[in-house]
Write an enzyme that holds these catalytic residues in place. Structure first.
Site, PDB file in Angstrom:
ATOM      1  N   GLU A 115      -6.516  -2.845  -1.777  1.00  9.42           N
ATOM      2  CA  GLU A 115      -5.695  -3.184  -2.942  1.00  9.42           C
ATOM      3  C   GLU A 115      -4.811  -4.395  -2.673  1.00  9.42           C
ATOM      4  O   GLU A 115      -4.538  -5.192  -3.562  1.00  9.42           O
ATOM      5  CB  GLU A 115      -4.814  -1.994  -3.356  1.00  9.42           C
ATOM      6  CG  GLU A 115      -5.568  -0.837  -3.999  1.00  9.42           C
ATOM      7  CD  GLU A 115      -5.963   0.237  -3.013  1.00  9.42           C
ATOM      8  OE1 GLU A 115      -5.915  -0.029  -1.779  1.00  9.42           O
ATOM      9  OE2 GLU A 115      -6.334   1.339  -3.448  1.00  9.42           O
ATOM     10  N   PHE A 126      -0.131  15.099  -5.904  1.00  9.79           N
ATOM     11  CA  PHE A 126      -1.096  14.381  -5.081  1.00  9.79           C
ATOM     12  C   PHE A 126      -1.150  12.914  -5.504  1.00  9.79           C
ATOM     13  O   PHE A 126      -1.260  12.600  -6.679  1.00  9.79           O
ATOM     14  CB  PHE A 126      -2.481  15.022  -5.202  1.00  9.79           C
ATOM     15  CG  PHE A 126      -3.538  14.273  -4.434  1.00  9.79           C
ATOM     16  CD1 PHE A 126      -3.487  14.204  -3.046  1.00  9.79           C
ATOM     17  CD2 PHE A 126      -4.559  13.608  -5.094  1.00  9.79           C
ATOM     18  CE1 PHE A 126      -4.438  13.497  -2.335  1.00  9.79           C
ATOM     19  CE2 PHE A 126      -5.519  12.894  -4.391  1.00  9.79           C
ATOM     20  CZ  PHE A 126      -5.459  12.843  -3.013  1.00  9.79           C
ATOM     21  N   GLN A 127      -1.074  12.032  -4.563  1.00  8.44           N
ATOM     22  CA  GLN A 127      -1.077  10.574  -4.782  1.00  8.44           C
ATOM     23  C   GLN A 127       0.015  10.133  -5.756  1.00  8.44           C
ATOM     24  O   GLN A 127      -0.191   9.240  -6.565  1.00  8.44           O
ATOM     25  CB  GLN A 127      -2.457  10.087  -5.234  1.00  8.44           C
ATOM     26  CG  GLN A 127      -3.502  10.235  -4.123  1.00  8.44           C
ATOM     27  CD  GLN A 127      -4.761   9.404  -4.341  1.00  8.44           C
ATOM     28  OE1 GLN A 127      -5.197   9.223  -5.469  1.00  8.44           O
ATOM     29  NE2 GLN A 127      -5.348   8.918  -3.253  1.00  8.44           N
ATOM     30  N   LYS A 140      -1.607   9.178 -16.157  1.00  8.43           N
ATOM     31  CA  LYS A 140      -2.986   9.505 -16.540  1.00  8.43           C
ATOM     32  C   LYS A 140      -3.071  10.047 -17.960  1.00  8.43           C
ATOM     33  O   LYS A 140      -3.970   9.685 -18.716  1.00  8.43           O
ATOM     34  CB  LYS A 140      -3.532  10.524 -15.534  1.00  8.43           C
ATOM     35  CG  LYS A 140      -4.994  10.834 -15.745  1.00  8.43           C
ATOM     36  CD  LYS A 140      -5.562  11.567 -14.533  1.00  8.43           C
ATOM     37  CE  LYS A 140      -7.007  11.981 -14.843  1.00  8.43           C
ATOM     38  NZ  LYS A 140      -7.861  11.895 -13.666  1.00  8.43           N
ATOM     39  N   MET A 189       2.885 -19.177  15.857  1.00  5.94           N
ATOM     40  CA  MET A 189       4.217 -19.613  15.450  1.00  5.94           C
ATOM     41  C   MET A 189       5.296 -18.830  16.186  1.00  5.94           C
ATOM     42  O   MET A 189       6.288 -19.400  16.653  1.00  5.94           O
ATOM     43  CB  MET A 189       4.389 -19.468  13.936  1.00  5.94           C
ATOM     44  CG  MET A 189       5.674 -20.077  13.419  1.00  5.94           C
ATOM     45  SD  MET A 189       5.846 -21.824  13.836  1.00  5.94           S
ATOM     46  CE  MET A 189       5.251 -22.622  12.350  1.00  5.94           C
TER      47      MET A 189
END
Lengths: 162, 578
Positions: free
Chosen positions: B51, B113-114, B163, B470
């Site tokens: 993602e 959940f999630q 949802k 760096m």
């Protein structure tokens, strides 16, 4: 310098978190913050008391304005304004002291809202400075508990009334 | 309900109404309804492998095209994985719209959940965000998201859609336009202020234009060019402003700041008028802020009032859109010549050019110059973050805006490759190159699958110094060569203390083999370690279709110069190794 800043915001979920988050993320100090609906249900008013030099206050002002939910920001301390804070103060007060406490209440215009054999509880309305003076005066009796709302403020309609 | 749409359908409808050219994302349980509609919808969707990469790709698409980028992910981990991408876009003011699934409204707050409070998490790294409470408010919120992301000072906006909201139906139409009473960006600058700017320019004898990313997002390249010519003003840009003014022009001072050119930094320190345009006086630009441009009156033109007087005191602020303000300024400003000042600048350029020393190994700066020559400065160059990013900024002369894509503000390693993928989708006509370090490329290397499967012909040039260069440079210069964990060959066989010298008793074993890795993904890989092989290898790479990895082994002791040490004034530069 102490500034009282009125912020009109859309009454959306999470708007308080946005303002509080802005202050913590940018390292500004809020001394007090009070929030409630205004005459319109869609708009809330927040009153912030902030301390800082001109540069900090300028940033506070701009950063608040930058938030999408903020409709208007007014630093009332730049103008003539009225300021009020409500405090509830409970002091130790056996019956023999009631007269003495009541005398102070009269001077400050405080009202007794609860009384018991050991204590008296007052409501006191005034500017932040006056509330502080009241607390100071009550301190020798022993303050059992104090709750304060933090100031709210409004610009005066006519600048001539000072 | 007649004519009713589900929330998921409304999201697709909004993407179509806004003519979104590419959507990047990754499916999951809480966003499955939207993906179900994508199944048959006419929306160009690109499935990434992570993602975060989807968010960077949307960002790269936006930077290359000037249009908003869109990313769609699921709730919880899908949403938290785009946090870095959103912060990257936020710091660089890039219009990205993130649509995340959320658990159903009745489960919010239940540690479902999630579930993650992504609106809370992203509040300080988005321009604005929304949790959609009911499907009837979804059309307006989506419209607002596009409007807020692309107007004023652009930035990312996140819309979190539970949802059950995706599944519910609404008859509320998608609005054609939107008015937000609490959000009205100032576009036109105050005429009185602009007049004063013209007067300052008339008065000044040593002016400098200091131009940032705001000029790019405003599309003001023409106006900058005209102003520089009309009033004979040299131009320096920030990292974010690269390309807004052709660096091949004699008035270009190239980049200023920590790794800017000596002549840009000298010019800023000596100028008597500094005109900041869409720039924000970042600490990497100003060095010690109290000693920044000490002889100059500062004019600051920016659409975001919060940038004005945030870091430096400004004599003359102009709040407004850069393009609009400059157009008005050009109408009234008188032409000028600054012969003496331009002579001085020419002398600095002659005495302190960007340079590097040849030592028989591949010099990364030479690679950048060779690439620039070969593509005639016409490619789109994305970078990761670190030394290679600075070498690219220094040694490739950018001549057009939106051809340099880099995470300037946040400094996100792993940004370049997915951003290059997004840019290539936005500009199929252009050669798109990701300049990468061997550290950075490994942070989103999985996107090679995306590039191969969609046949996105990005060329990735990996400068392999087997180090996090760096940070290693800082350790070498300021931490007494205590190279703590910046060697990417570090293994369990290493001695406790490593000096990083050539004769260090460490096994010469580096993973991965980037050529083999490219081949494992069915892409092409090339490798070179001799200077004379650089051009032929690049020729092979550029003429090979599809995505290509090119690995150049470079010297880990090669540092980025000039350098202004953090906290020093701009004119106190380390110009190179003694």
């Amino acid at each position: 310098m102490r500034h009282i800043i009125n912020v009109e915001v859309e009454n959306n979920a999470g708007v308080l978190a946005r303002i509080a988050g802005l202050f913590s993320a940018r390292g500004f100090n809020i001394e007090s913050l009070s929030v409630a609906d205004t005459e319109s249900k869609e708009i809330s008013r927040m009153t912030l008391v902030v301390r800082g030099d001109d540069a900090i206050i300028e940033q506070v002002n701009k950063q608040l304005n930058k938030l999408i939910d903020v409709i208007r920001v007014v630093d009332v301390t730049k103008n003539y304004y009225v300021e009020r804070e409500l405090a509830l103060v409970r002091v130790n007060c056996p019956p023999n002291k009631r007269g003495e406490v009541q005398q102070i209440n009269e001077i400050f215009g405080a009202k007794v809202v609860d009384i018991s054999p050991k204590s008296m509880t007052m409501e006191m309305v005034g500017s932040e400075a006056k509330v502080e003076a009241f607390l100071e005066t009550m301190r020798p009796f022993g303050i059992k508990e104090a709750a304060r709302t933090g100031p709210i403020a409004m610009l005066r309609e006519s600048k001539k009334i000072g | 309900m007649k004519n009713a749409m589900t929330g998921a359908e409304m999201i697709i409808h909004a993407l179509q109404q806004e003519k979104v050219g590419a959507v990047f994302g990754y499916p999951g349980g809480s966003i499955i309804d939207v993906f179900d509609k994508l199944y048959s919808a006419d929306v160009p969707f690109f499935l990434t492998r992570h993602e975060q990469a989807a968010c960077h790709a949307a960002d790269g698409y936006a930077r290359a095209s000037g249009k908003p980028g869109v990313v769609i992910t699921t709730s919880g981990p899908g949403a938290t994985n785009i946090v870095t991408g959103l912060a990257t876009a936020y710091m660089d003011s890039i219009p990205v719209i993130a649509i995340t699934g959320q658990v159903p409204t009745h489960l919010i707050g239940n540690d479902a959940f999630q579930e993650a409070d992504i609106v809370g998490i992203t509040r300080s790294i988005t321009k604005h965000n929304f949790l959609v409470q009911s499907v009837d408010e979804l059309p307006r919120i989506l419209k607002a998201a596009f409007y807020i992301a692309t107007s004023g000072r652009p930035g990312p906006v996140l819309v979190d859609v539970p949802k059950n909201v995706q599944q519910a139906r609404t008859t509320v139409p998608y609005p054609e336009s939107i008015e937000i009473r609490s959000y009205k960006p100032t576009v036109q600058g105050h005429p009185q202020q602009i007049k004063k700017v013209a007067e300052e320019i008339k008065r000044a004898s040593r002016p400098v234009l200091y131009v940032g990313g705001g000029a790019v997002s405003s599309g003001a390249a023409e106006e900058i060019r005209e102003l520089a010519e009309k009033c004979d003003i040299p131009v320096t840009t920030t990292l974010m402003g690269l390309g807004i003014f052709p660096e091949t022009d004699e008035r270009s001072l190239k980049m200023l700041g920590m790794h800017g050119t000596v002549y840009a930094n000298y010019a800023v320190q000596e100028c008597d008028l500094l005109i900041a345009v869409g720039a924000r006086f970042d600490d990497r630009v100003t060095g010690k802020v109290e000693k920044f441009a000490p002889k100059a009156e500062i004019v600051h033109i920016d659409i975001d009032p919060t940038t004005i007087r945030k870091n430096v005191q400004v004599k003359l602020p102009v709040v407004g859109d850069v393009k609009a303000v400059l157009a008005e300024l050009l109408r009234i400003v008188e032409p000028k010549k600054h012969r003496e000042w331009m002579e001085q600048i020419k002398e600095w350029k002659k005495n302190y050019p960007l340079y590097y020393r040849e030592n028989g190994k591949i010099q990364p700066q030479m690679v950048v110059q060779t690439v620039a020559e070969m593509v005639k400065h016409e490619a789109i160059i994305a970078t990761e973050v670190g030394q290679h990013q600075m070498w690219t900024a220094q040694f490739y002369d950018f001549v057009e805006p939106r051809t340099f894509l880099s995470s300037g503000g946040l400094g996100t390693m792993g940004y370049g490759f997915p951003a290059a993928i997004g840019a290539q989708i936005a500009r199929p006509d252009k050669l798109v190159i990701d300049m990468a370090g061997d550290g950075s490329i490994q942070m989103n290397i999985q996107e090679l699958a995306t590039a191969v499967l969609y046949n996105i012909p990005v060329k990735v040039i990996i400068f392999n110094n087997q180090s996090l260069g760096m940070v290693r440079q800082w350790q070498g210069m300021f931490y007494n060569r205590r190279f703590s964990n910046t060697c990417l060959r570090k293994s369990k066989f290493c001695p406790k203390v490593c000096t990083g010298l050539e004769n260090a008793p460490c096994p010469d074993f580096y993973v991965p083999d980037f050529v083999k890795l490219a081949e494992a993904y069915s892409a092409h890989g090339f490798y070179a370690e001799k200077p004379e092989d650089v051009r032929p290898t690049l020729e092979k790479a550029f003429s090979t279709p599809g995505p290509v990895f090119v690995e150049f082994k470079i010297d880990k002791e090669e540092n980025v110069y000039p350098m202004v040490p953090a906290g020093a004034p701009l004119n106190e530069m380390i110009r190179g190794m003694a």
